[in-house]
Design a protein around this motif. Structure first.
Motif, PDB file in Angstrom:
ATOM      1  N   LEU A 189     -41.366 -17.889  -4.155  1.00 26.27           N
ATOM      2  CA  LEU A 189     -41.934 -19.202  -3.837  1.00 26.27           C
ATOM      3  C   LEU A 189     -43.230 -19.068  -3.032  1.00 26.27           C
ATOM      4  CD1 LEU A 189     -38.701 -21.239  -3.033  1.00 26.27           C
ATOM      5  CD2 LEU A 189     -40.093 -21.296  -5.104  1.00 26.27           C
ATOM      6  N   ALA A 203     -46.730 -20.476  -4.267  1.00 24.38           N
ATOM      7  CA  ALA A 203     -47.520 -21.349  -3.394  1.00 24.38           C
ATOM      8  C   ALA A 203     -48.960 -20.851  -3.297  1.00 24.38           C
ATOM      9  CB  ALA A 203     -46.897 -21.421  -2.008  1.00 24.38           C
ATOM     10  N   ASN A 236     -43.359 -25.566  -2.472  1.00 30.48           N
ATOM     11  CA  ASN A 236     -42.921 -24.174  -2.583  1.00 30.48           C
ATOM     12  C   ASN A 236     -42.668 -23.553  -1.209  1.00 30.48           C
ATOM     13  OD1 ASN A 236     -43.176 -22.929  -5.532  1.00 30.48           O
ATOM     14  ND2 ASN A 236     -44.786 -24.448  -5.311  1.00 30.48           N
ATOM     15  N   SER A 289     -38.965 -22.661   0.408  1.00 33.42           N
ATOM     16  CA  SER A 289     -38.719 -21.240   0.709  1.00 33.42           C
ATOM     17  C   SER A 289     -38.155 -21.068   2.113  1.00 33.42           C
ATOM     18  CB  SER A 289     -40.013 -20.433   0.556  1.00 33.42           C
ATOM     19  OG  SER A 289     -40.898 -20.652   1.645  1.00 33.42           O
ATOM     20  N   MET A 322     -36.395 -22.116  -8.123  1.00 34.65           N
ATOM     21  CA  MET A 322     -37.557 -21.351  -8.590  1.00 34.65           C
ATOM     22  C   MET A 322     -38.009 -21.847  -9.959  1.00 34.65           C
ATOM     23  SD  MET A 322     -37.024 -17.365  -7.409  1.00 34.65           S
ATOM     24  CE  MET A 322     -35.345 -17.188  -8.008  1.00 34.65           C
ATOM     25  N   LEU A 357     -39.548 -25.520  -9.601  1.00 38.77           N
ATOM     26  CA  LEU A 357     -40.909 -25.533  -9.065  1.00 38.77           C
ATOM     27  C   LEU A 357     -41.900 -24.907 -10.038  1.00 38.77           C
ATOM     28  CD1 LEU A 357     -40.068 -24.676  -5.371  1.00 38.77           C
ATOM     29  CD2 LEU A 357     -40.985 -26.824  -6.228  1.00 38.77           C
TER      30      LEU A 357
END
Length: 409
Positions: free
Chosen positions: A156, A160, A183, A187, A331, A334
């Motif tokens: 993540l 990001a 993200n 995380s 995961m 996103l």
């Protein structure tokens, strides 16, 4: 607050018919002490088994898998000799939220009686869905409960970073920040879930607050990203924001594990209802208007979120003895959100290129039309001058004829 949390959470367990101790343990375990509070105020459970030791000695390549006791500490001893301690018995630090020990049968080949003791600092989480059991293969529980969380933290953060680098300047800044922070914040939840692996030295209460706040703030950033894309309408976006504003103060004010968990549990159901409503509404829109990649990817993203949340909810509430799959779903969810945004960028650039191409074509067309009209005007002007000259000449000849006729007369 603490007593209210215990009352409400244990009431929820009763409504769901969740038992603190499974009734079916195949007589392999003898319960020495059911869940009860010790002098430190912690809940303790203890059981012992000779049958599993005998079975393990017949199959030394097998393993013993112990169940999840959320935020619990496990102690294993063989004939009074300590074998394994999973977690911190002082509860000053925390290894993980959902981890559980496993044991190779070869480790107990020389003993007769295995004693399993579990400690919990939460009355709500003083339960487990199944007794320890023998498995022929290496247990996958901690892979799903711990290793995937560690992987999710790194994945993540990478997503990001690349989201920020790739999207910055290509889409509105609020959308870029919303995607990146969704993200980063989510995380934080996975970071807290395996805090011991990252050296987080805090009490379970502090770590649980840290994790749950990250989860709810991440959900909020996620809903803002959907709103920025025009995929979530304003009322639903506001409702989700209010839900987060209810969760975060309740989590921050919690002074025990049960109080913090209540702050997460109360807004969880409304949050899931909002997301399910969004999935249904988007699905109906796609059915009526036809396939739109951006809306489709967003719908897939939300569907993954809802599915894994509902799965893990059944594990956390003790309804089933299963795997925690939140890292995989989040995961993937996103990732699909980023794909949805990238599709928006691709569509925008495609429209820009189309307009630019058409504009150049229109400019060339208008320029050609203007050139043609200019030529026509120039030709008309020449013809006008020639006609004017002819008229002047004709007028002169007519005057000369009139003069000649007058003289002759």
């Amino acid at each position: 607050m603490h007593q209210l949390a215990i009352t409400l959470l244990l009431g929820l367990s009763q409504i769901l018919h969740v038992q603190s101790i499974p009734t079916d343990h195949n007589h392999e375990w003898l319960i020495k002490s059911a869940w009860q509070e010790n002098k430190e105020g912690r809940m303790v459970f203890q059981a012992e088994s000779t049958a599993l030791v005998e079975s393990c000695q017949k199959s030394p390549s097998h393993y013993l898998q112990f169940p999840i006791v959320i935020l619990g500490v496990h102690e294993l001893s063989l004939d009074g000799r300590n074998l394994l301690v999973f977690g911190d018995p002082t509860f000053k630090t925390m290894r993980s939220l959902y981890g559980a020990p496993s044991l190779s049968c070869a480790q107990i080949k020389d003993g007769k009686s295995l004693t399993w003791t579990v400690y919990s600092d939460s009355k709500y989480f003083s339960r487990f869905a199944a007794f320890p059991k023998e498995t022929a293969s290496w247990p996958m529980l901690n892979v799903m409960s711990e290793s995937l969380n560690v992987m999710a933290v790194g994945s993540l953060w990478v997503m990001a970073f690349f989201t920020l680098v790739i999207f910055l300047g290509r889409i509105p800044l609020p959308l870029t920040l919303a995607v990146s922070f969704s993200n980063i914040l989510i995380s934080i939840y996975f970071l807290g879930a395996v805090g011991g692996f990252f050296g987080l030295h805090g009490s379970p209460v502090a770590v649980l607050k840290f994790a749950d706040l990250g989860l709810w703030l991440g959900f909020t950033a996620f809903s803002i990203a959907l709103r920025q894309q025009g995929l979530m309408d304003r009322p639903l976006s506001i409702a989700f924001l209010i839900n987060c504003l209810v969760a975060c103060p309740a989590i921050l004010l919690g002074d025990t594990l049960d109080a913090v968990q209540l702050g997460t549990t109360i807004p969880f159901l409304p949050g899931m209802i909002f997301l399910i409503y969004f999935v249904i509404k988007t699905s109906i829109h796609l059915h009526r208007t036809g396939f739109e990649k951006q809306a489709f990817f967003a719908c897939v993203s939300i569907t993954l979120f809802v599915t894994v949340c509902l799965n893990d909810l059944t594990v956390v509430t003790g309804l089933v003895d299963g795997y925690m799959v939140l890292p995989v779903g989040f995961m993937a969810g996103l990732l699909f959100l980023a794909i949805s945004v990238n599709d928006k960028i691709a569509t925008t650039y495609k429209e820009r290129d189309y307009l630019r191409s058409n504009l150049e074509h229109e400019v060339e067309k208008k320029t050609e039309e203007l050139r043609t009209k200019t030529q026509d005007l120039e030709q008309a002007n020449v013809q006008l001058k020639e006609t004017q000259a002819e008229l002047i000449q004709s007028a002169k000849l007519a005057s000369l004829g009139t003069l000649s006729a007058g003289i002759a007369h």
